[in-house]
Design an enzyme around this catalytic site. Structure first.
Site: not given
Length: 470
Positions: A400, A156
């Site tokens: 994708d 993070h």
């Protein structure tokens, strides 16, 4: 269930800049551990060779790390307990794995499912922080099918959700064999968030860094920290969302229509207040939010800024009785006030100044509570409060890798406090460009069923299953 077949340390394919990279005050706010994410894919062709897939992903990861070279580095601590980044090109980690279970046997992809944990890679936090990789990905092939899971661990302090998703989507694009355009490359220089030398002292009362209300009669939140949380994924159709917005806006004092996030966030807060049946009407409660500030600063942050650009904010303290009994517009307005609090450049610069001058970071840094570690001196966002976040601007379903868009995207672990992340999911059928809204809800186990009951109480359409069908 899952066997690790191979582990690769992937370094940038070309020489990258070395040395320490300054991390902004916004980067210092977040836990130094990793955020777990899970993607599920079903390639449209059979006999997928996971080893070949991993080799392709390994090559494209080395390519994308040339542009995102900070992710190949390692964190370290300064004397003032600030985090800094050593761009030493030690690399990211890519794992190849195989599951002895089929995807059908697994059941669902909720982080409540113990088997799902094996789809997420692990990091040994007992090791020095200087040895921990900042990006870890595990590619798992399910037995007897061509279903693929990609579990991600994302550090993070290196970047918020927007930064993470943009990196993952760019990696996926390269894996397909496509190229990354110049306007898609990240902006890595975080010194654009450094306070100017002439910046005046803090001018605002930063309530967002003050302790949130406690349960009446309690002197700390240790007891609440110990209570188990669980997870639910709730999907709202565009029609259901429109119904909630119409309900909130019909009694609104504001001339500007409330946003989807404001309305759904308010509705979640109200459902949480109803579900916590033990709370009294005069129980103080607040909602804490993290707001994307990329376009709220003056000047705005550069396009494709790579880092943390979130500002914490908090609603005015309310009473549970008001949240439950008053119109939805009342609570929605409180959410708007929290968002508008961090809408000015002056307030945001003042907030950064406050963070920079903080001597004890534990008092504001988002906690990562190890099992059995409960402390009263770190923030806790659970009962009687809640934290709300938005992933609505994150194009998570664009990742994708050449197998089509993911069937499933979501968190890979249950948060140890009450938290709701509001996200978007493209509808499977033609929806005229309108997405479903998905709520990733982490809530105390004792109250979750009541929350779900109240969540659907005012929505006439029955909820649909949110799990991807395989």
């Amino acid at each position: 269930m899952v066997a690790i077949l191979a582990s690769y340390t992937v370094t940038p394919k070309e020489e990258t800049p070395k040395g320490f990279l300054w991390l902004s005050d916004n980067d210092q706010l977040w836990r130094w551990s990793h955020t777990p994410l899970l993607y599920i894919y079903k390639p449209n062709h059979n006999n997928v060779d996971v080893h070949v897939l991993v080799e392709t992903m390994r090559g494209s990861l080395g390519q994308i790390l040339v542009h995102y070279y900070p992710l190949a580095g390692r964190l370290s601590w300064t004397k003032g307990c600030r985090l800094e980044l050593d761009c030493n090109a030690k690399g990211a980690v890519l794992l190849e794995a195989e599951s002895t279970k089929s995807a059908v046997e697994l059941g669902d992809f909720s982080p409540n499912n113990e088997s799902v944990k094996e789809l997420i890679p692990t990091v040994d936090y007992s090791r020095p922080i200087e040895e921990l990789p900042l990006f870890v990905a595990q590619v798992t092939r399910f037995h007897g099918s061509n279903v693929i899971a990609i579990g991600i661990l994302w550090s993070h302090p290196l970047g918020d959700g927007s930064a993470a998703i943009h990196f993952i989507n760019s990696w996926a694009k390269l894996t397909q064999g496509r190229t990354i355009n110049a306007n898609e490359l990240p902006f890595l220089d975080r010194t654009v968030l450094k306070p100017p030398s002439h910046q005046p002292s803090r001018r605002f009362d930063h309530r967002e860094f003050k302790p949130l209300p406690l349960v009446l009669g309690k002197t700390d939140n240790i007891e609440e920290q110990k209570k188990k949380t669980t997870f639910a994924q709730l999907k709202l159709t565009p029609i259901q969302v429109q119904k909630l917005r119409k309900n909130a806006n019909k009694n609104a004092k504001s001339q500007r229509q409330y946003t989807r996030f404001e309305v759904i966030g308010a509705y979640i807060w109200r459902c949480a207040s109803k579900a916590r049946r033990e709370l009294k009407e005069n129980q103080p409660t607040a909602a804490k939010l993290n707001v994307n500030i990329r376009n709220r600063l003056n000047p705005p942050l550069p396009e494709r800024y790579f880092g943390n650009a979130l500002a914490p904010t908090v609603t005015p303290t309310c009473y549970v009785g008001d949240i439950i009994s008053r119109p939805l517009s009342y609570t929605t307005q409180k959410i708007r006030e929290a968002v508008e609090r961090v809408s000015s450049n002056e307030y945001l610069r003042s907030q950064m100044d406050f963070i920079a001058k903080k001597e004890r970071w534990d008092s504001i840094r988002t906690p990562y509570l190890e099992r059995g570690e409960y402390r009263a001196d770190v923030p806790f966002f659970g009962n009687p409060n809640i934290i709300l976040g938005s992933w609505m601007s994150m194009p998570a379903y664009e990742a994708d890798f050449g197998w089509g868009k993911p069937l499933h995207f979501g968190p890979g672990a249950v948060c140890p406090y009450d938290r709701a992340m509001i996200s978007l999911r493209p509808q499977e059928e033609d929806s005229h460009g309108v997405d479903d809204v998905v709520v990733f809800l982490h809530f105390q186990e004792a109250y979750m069923q009541d929350f779900i009951k109240f969540f659907w109480e005012d929505i006439r359409e029955s909820s649909c299953s949110t799990q991807a069908k395989l």
